[in-house]
Design an enzyme around this catalytic site. Structure first.
Site, short mmCIF file in Angstrom:
data_model
loop_
_atom_site.label_atom_id
_atom_site.label_comp_id
_atom_site.label_asym_id
_atom_site.label_seq_id
_atom_site.Cartn_x
_atom_site.Cartn_y
_atom_site.Cartn_z
N ARG A 16 0.81 -1.23 0.00
CA ARG A 16 0.00 0.00 0.00
C ARG A 16 0.84 1.28 0.00
O ARG A 16 0.33 2.36 -0.23
CB ARG A 16 -0.95 -0.02 1.22
CG ARG A 16 -2.04 -1.07 1.09
CD ARG A 16 -2.73 -1.35 2.43
NE ARG A 16 -1.95 -2.26 3.29
CZ ARG A 16 -2.35 -2.71 4.48
NH1 ARG A 16 -3.52 -2.35 4.95
NH2 ARG A 16 -1.58 -3.53 5.18
N GLY A 78 1.65 -14.31 6.31
CA GLY A 78 0.89 -13.72 7.41
C GLY A 78 1.73 -13.52 8.66
O GLY A 78 2.85 -14.04 8.76
N GLU A 155 -10.03 -9.32 11.90
CA GLU A 155 -9.48 -8.39 10.92
C GLU A 155 -10.60 -7.66 10.19
O GLU A 155 -11.70 -8.20 10.02
CB GLU A 155 -8.61 -9.16 9.91
CG GLU A 155 -7.34 -9.72 10.50
CD GLU A 155 -6.49 -8.66 11.19
OE1 GLU A 155 -6.05 -7.71 10.52
OE2 GLU A 155 -6.27 -8.78 12.41
N ALA A 423 41.08 45.30 -7.22
CA ALA A 423 39.75 44.92 -7.69
C ALA A 423 39.78 44.60 -9.17
O ALA A 423 40.52 45.19 -9.94
CB ALA A 423 38.77 46.05 -7.41
C1 UD1 Z 1 -1.92 -6.03 11.56
C2 UD1 Z 1 -2.86 -6.88 12.40
C3 UD1 Z 1 -4.06 -6.04 12.81
C4 UD1 Z 1 -3.57 -4.81 13.58
C5 UD1 Z 1 -2.52 -4.03 12.75
C6 UD1 Z 1 -1.89 -2.97 13.63
C7 UD1 Z 1 -2.65 -9.16 11.56
C8 UD1 Z 1 -3.26 -10.23 10.74
N1 UD1 Z 1 -3.30 -8.01 11.62
O1 UD1 Z 1 -2.61 -5.68 10.37
O2 UD1 Z 1 -4.94 -6.80 13.65
O3 UD1 Z 1 -4.67 -3.99 13.88
O4 UD1 Z 1 -1.47 -4.90 12.30
O5 UD1 Z 1 -1.06 -2.12 12.88
O6 UD1 Z 1 -1.64 -9.37 12.17
N2 UD1 Z 1 4.61 -8.98 8.20
C9 UD1 Z 1 5.57 -9.96 8.06
N3 UD1 Z 1 5.25 -11.11 7.39
C10 UD1 Z 1 4.01 -11.33 6.88
C11 UD1 Z 1 3.05 -10.33 7.02
C12 UD1 Z 1 3.36 -9.17 7.70
O7 UD1 Z 1 6.70 -9.82 8.52
O8 UD1 Z 1 3.81 -12.41 6.29
C13 UD1 Z 1 4.96 -7.75 8.93
C14 UD1 Z 1 4.88 -6.51 8.07
O9 UD1 Z 1 6.13 -6.20 7.49
C15 UD1 Z 1 4.46 -5.44 9.08
C16 UD1 Z 1 3.72 -6.22 10.15
O10 UD1 Z 1 4.05 -7.57 9.97
O11 UD1 Z 1 5.56 -4.80 9.66
C17 UD1 Z 1 2.21 -6.05 10.06
O12 UD1 Z 1 1.76 -6.45 8.79
P1 UD1 Z 1 0.66 -5.63 8.00
O13 UD1 Z 1 0.43 -6.29 6.70
O14 UD1 Z 1 1.01 -4.20 8.00
O15 UD1 Z 1 -0.61 -5.90 8.94
P2 UD1 Z 1 -1.92 -5.02 9.07
O16 UD1 Z 1 -2.80 -5.29 7.91
O17 UD1 Z 1 -1.57 -3.63 9.33
CA CA Z 2 0.31 -2.52 9.39
#
Ligand code: UD1
Ligand code: CA
Length: 457
Positions: A16, A78, A155, A423
């Protein structure tokens, strides 16, 4: 005391953000988001910090090279799957494990500490950090039962209309009993709208297993802000900017308009310095006491002594002494060293030049690749001619020399101590000390020229 572990999730691409730069590396006030998170964790204190990397693994590792251990999540399936990558390192250990997202740069150490204290006090197996959001869109919602206890987290994409109305959000920061965490992770499925293994599902799993699961709610939603897009990035920047500015003001710096002053997290400023609006201070910059900086000034990687003024100017990668006056409208380029009591005035550009104590270039000059002694006066419009189209050459101006207005010093060339340059001279060979050098055509006056011309016509 039981051992403490931290897992930082930083493997996501950050789709995003629509960026070539991996999300957690985007800077907030000059420091990457993930570094803000790690620094906060270090403040709380941990026996081991493990960062889960995936997208941009090499870059993230480089950014955090001295801060933590790493595990690789090859496919981003995830947040639960991300935590699972630390299994080999942690699963047999007893203790307490904090999990934080690398995209929540505003979390404060004090809040993490409070979350941990609450977790211990409640004897919980899992405690989630929550906050009340005016607009909870995009966050996981914290679902509580009739008695107010946390049941689960849903979620946005899986939530019912009713659940979406809930304003209490999951901050993405958790405190777990380490063994309970890794046991529960085994049971997380990806049967949901995104086909991902959700870490928040661990809450429901532990709850159903009869374990104590709690939530610690912070009053400050801002701290829990998760940066998923550029709009949130700008919001995080604004909040961080305010924190940094307030920190300096508490330390005795006057910031005339904090809304219009942008200071990186790394910058130091001494007492009684006044910073005017439109000032941007970046990188490894330190400014002394009693300085006046701005308005509309950008300073990057510079050290500046006490009582120095920099107005409407830009300065990069340079050392600037005490009681120096710079600007308005000066440009200090990299590798310059400006000693005490120097004056660099309007429309003066300095590059890779040393200026000795008390020297002045007050108006309209270019001084590059130069060594200027002390108490030298460089007249208006004088320049060093440092470049022949292929190579750069050095100009040396010794102590007390006086360079007349609009002179060209064609490098390599040296002006001796106390010498005078008339100058308008174009100096191509060395000038001995105490000499006067004139290098321009002598003036010729053609008497009565206009009358003769009129007759001819
Ligand atoms: C996540 C939470 C949500 C919470 C929000 C807070 C989950 C499923 N959801 O959503 O409940 O309200 O954060 O900000 O956890 N990442 C990995 N590996 C992956 C996926 C993500 O390392 O496979 C890391 C991303 O780099 C990021 C963090 O985890 O730093 C959160 O991932 P992101 O996709 O931003 O989760 P949200 O949709 O924001
Ligand atoms: Ca996030």
């Amino acid at each position: 005391m039981s051992k403490r572990y931290v897992i930082v999730l930083a493997a996501g691409q950050g789709t995003r953000m629509k960026s070539k730069l991996y999300k957690v590396l985007h800077p907030v006030c000059g420091k990457s988001m993930v570094k803000h998170v790690i620094d906060g964790m270090k403040e709380v204190g941990a026996d081991q910090i493990i960062t889960v990397v995936g997208h941009g693994a090499d870059q993230v590792k480089e950014e955090l090279r001295n801060d933590c251990d790493f595990v690789l999540q090859e496919q981003q399936l995830g947040t639960a799957h991300a935590v699972m990558q630390a299994k080999d390192l942690l699963q047999d250990k007893q203790g307490l494990t904090l999990v934080v997202c690398g995209d929540t740069p505003l979390l404060r150490a004090g809040t993490i500490q409070a979350l941990m204290d609450y977790h211990i006090q409640e004897g919980a197996k899992a405690t989630v950090l929550t906050a009340i959001a005016d607009d909870p869109t995009g966050y996981g919602r914290v679902i509580r039962n009739d008695r107010g206890y946390v049941e689960k987290i849903v979620e946005q994409k899986d939530a019912t209309d009713e659940e979406r109305k809930v304003k209490e959000i999951n901050a993405g920061t958790y405190c777990f009993d380490n063994t309970a965490l890794f046991n529960a992770l085994e049971q997380v499925s990806n049967d949901n709208a995104q086909n991902e293994y959700y870490l928040p599902d661990v809450i429901e799993i532990l709850k159903e297993a009869g374990e104590t699961v709690t939530a610690y709610r912070t009053d400050d939603f801002n701290e829990t802000l998760g940066v998923n897009d550029r709009i949130a990035l700008a919001k995080a920047g604004k909040i961080m900017q305010q924190r940094i500015n307030e920190w300096h003001m508490r330390n005795g710096v006057t910031i005339v308009d904090p809304e219009q002053t942008y200071i990186d997290a790394s910058v130091q400023i001494g007492q009684d310095t006044v910073v005017y609006p439109g000032t941007i201070l970046k990188g490894n910059t330190s400014i002394g006491d009693d300085c006046v900086i701005g308005p509309n000034t950008e300073i990057v990687n510079c050290s500046i002594g006490n009582k120095t003024t920099v107005r409407q100017s830009v300065a990069f990668d340079s050392e600037i002494g005490a009681t120096v006056q710079i600007g308005p409208f000066a440009h200090i380029r990299p590798q310059s060293m400006i000693h005490d009591e120097v004056k660099i005035g309007n429309f003066v550009e300095i590059k890779k030049a040393e200026f000795g104590k008390g020297s002045k270039a007050s108006h309209l000059s270019y001084i590059g690749d130069a060594e200027v002694g002390s108490n030298v006066n460089i007249g208006c419009g004088s320049i060093t001619v440092n470049y022949d189209g292929v190579n750069k050459f050095k100009t040396k101006i010794n102590d007390g020399a006086f360079i007349g207005c609009n002179s060209n010093l064609v490098a390599p060339v040296e002006v001796g101590e106390g010498a005078y340059i008339a100058a308008g001279s174009t100096i191509t060979s060395d000038v001995p000390g105490n000499a006067l050098s004139i290098a321009r055509a002598r003036q010729v006056n053609k008497e009565n020229y206009i009358n003769k011309r009129i007759k001819k016509d």
